[in-house]
Structure formats: C-alpha cells, structure tokens
Design an enzyme around this catalytic site. Structure first.
Site, PDB file in Angstrom:
ATOM      1  CE1 TYR A  34      -4.140  -1.893   0.702  1.00  0.00           C
ATOM      2  CE2 TYR A  34      -2.679  -3.222   2.071  1.00  0.00           C
ATOM      3  CZ  TYR A  34      -3.885  -3.049   1.418  1.00  0.00           C
ATOM      4  OH  TYR A  34      -4.844  -4.038   1.474  1.00  0.00           O
ATOM      5  CG  HIS A  39      -6.672   5.601   1.044  1.00  0.00           C
ATOM      6  ND1 HIS A  39      -7.391   6.784   1.212  1.00  0.00           N
ATOM      7  CD2 HIS A  39      -7.440   4.643   1.649  1.00  0.00           C
ATOM      8  CE1 HIS A  39      -8.506   6.541   1.877  1.00  0.00           C
ATOM      9  NE2 HIS A  39      -8.560   5.266   2.161  1.00  0.00           N
ATOM     10  CE1 TYR A  90      -4.397  -3.729   5.212  1.00  0.00           C
ATOM     11  CE2 TYR A  90      -5.151  -5.208   6.960  1.00  0.00           C
ATOM     12  CZ  TYR A  90      -4.374  -4.965   5.832  1.00  0.00           C
ATOM     13  OH  TYR A  90      -3.565  -5.962   5.351  1.00  0.00           O
ATOM     14  CG  ASN A  92     -11.673  -0.532   7.537  1.00  0.00           C
ATOM     15  OD1 ASN A  92     -10.602  -0.930   7.999  1.00  0.00           O
ATOM     16  ND2 ASN A  92     -12.544  -1.339   6.977  1.00  0.00           N
ATOM     17  CG  ASP A 117      -6.484   9.952   1.099  1.00  0.00           C
ATOM     18  OD1 ASP A 117      -6.391   9.551   2.280  1.00  0.00           O
ATOM     19  OD2 ASP A 117      -7.311   9.479   0.292  1.00  0.00           O
ATOM     20  CG  ASN A 138     -13.655   3.917   4.797  1.00  0.00           C
ATOM     21  OD1 ASN A 138     -14.806   4.319   4.916  1.00  0.00           O
ATOM     22  ND2 ASN A 138     -13.302   3.063   3.832  1.00  0.00           N
TER      23      ASN A 138
END
Length: 212
Positions: A34, A39, A90, A92, A117, A138
């Site tokens: 990631y 993000h 993560y 969320n 972001d 999120n």
C-alpha cells in the site's frame, strides 16, 4: 522550523515534563503493498517529519502502532512535544489505535492532527482545518467514532478526483502517476511544514500560510 529528536519507544516517563503533547496521525494502510498509494499520503508526511527528527519509527508498547517521539522548535528553545504515529491497523480501523495512544500520552482531541488524502482538493494543493465531516474518508470516520468527536485538526493533502469513470476506491488505492510522482515530494514537504506550523504557530497562522 527545526525538529529536534528526544527519544523513541521508551514510554510515558520519557515525556514526563508538563509540556503538552501533540499526536500527529499519518493515516494510511500498513504494509509495502500500500506504500505508494494515494490513500497513504498521510504516511509519507509523517515519514518526512520522522526523517527531519532523524529517527526511525519504532513499535509502540501497545503493539498497535509505530511511533516517533520528539520535540518541535529551534535547538535550545523549549518547543511542543509531538508523537508521530502510523497505525498498524487498516485505514477503516485506525480509530482504536489512535484512541489508545491518545490515552497513553494524555492527548485531548484538540491536540490531535490527522494527516490524510482528500479527494475534493486538487493534487498539489492542501487545506488545514479543525473539525468538519468525514467526506467518506474511512480513516476519519473511524477516528471520529473511537474518539467520540471529530473536533481534531486535519491536514488535508489533495489528491483530486479520479479521471473519467474510474471508481473512487480503485483510484485512492492506486499509485500516483509518473507526472504526479515528480511533484509529490514537494507536496509532502509542504504538508510536513504545515504540521510543524500548526503545532508551533497555531491554526489561524497556518491556514493563512498554507491553505491554497
């Protein structure tokens, strides 16, 4: 402005003086797959701040986040103490680790800064504000839920809207374009400057200087 390193990973006693602590949360997803995504620009900004401190992130004793602890301000002057944080959860599920570290360091919501972001701001621009809605983000939603309030500061790093009919989720979970990658270091550097300004100069001055 200059960041001065104090220590890392030694717990509450290392910040035992009475100077208030700020918690700077770089929102993103953990893991190398990631790392380059839009993000994850919050991670890039706190990485830049950690580099200015000259310290790598270390595992917090909670096991739920990686942190760097330090002090802002010119050498030889007392400056605000900061904890830079990247959750190991993560996006969320960011709120739980943020709440745990805020409790550990005794940081109220008004001294929490979320770096994230922002779809509704064009790439290579940014905004700083306190409070407001989640706008479908999120990470912000999780923080608001865990903290019981959205009244924390946000450094909103613009990524713009997806081109054409590209799905928003696919867009934010994709790498920057080659053209954007040439500009990204300057955007990240400016966002890191905005975090420093917010902590040392206050909201109004920071908005005057950095809201574009």
């Amino acid at each position: 402005m200059t960041l001065r390193h104090l220590f890392h990973g030694k717990g509450r006693d290392s910040m035992a003086d009475s100077t208030p602590v700020w918690l700077v949360v770089g929102l993103g997803n953990p893991g190398p797959s990631y790392a380059g995504h839009r993000h994850n620009v919050g991670h890039l900004v706190v990485d830049e701040l950690a580099q200015r401190l000259g310290s790598p992130f270390r595992a917090h004793k909670s096991g739920r986040a990686d942190v760097v602890e330090g002090r802002l301000g010119a050498p030889g002057t007392p400056g605000p103490r900061v904890v830079l944080m990247k959750s190991r959860s993560y996006m969320n599920e960011s709120g739980g680790p943020v709440k745990q570290l805020a409790s550990f360091y005794k940081v109220p919501p008004e001294r929490i800064v979320a770096v994230h972001d922002e779809l509704d701001i064009p790439f290579d621009t940014m905004r700083v504000k306190v409070g407001g809605g989640d706008n479908g983000h999120n990470g912000l939603r999780s923080m608001r839920s865990a903290l019981g309030t959205g009244d924390f500061a946000r450094v909103r790093v613009g990524i713009g809207r997806p081109p054409g009919r590209q799905d928003v989720a696919d867009f934010v979970l994709s790498d920057y374009s080659s053209a954007e990658r040439k500009i990204l270091p300057f955007q990240v550097d400016r966002a890191a400057d905005a975090v420093e300004s917010l902590v040392t100069e206050g909201l109004e001055r920071t908005q005057q200087n950095f809201n574009s």
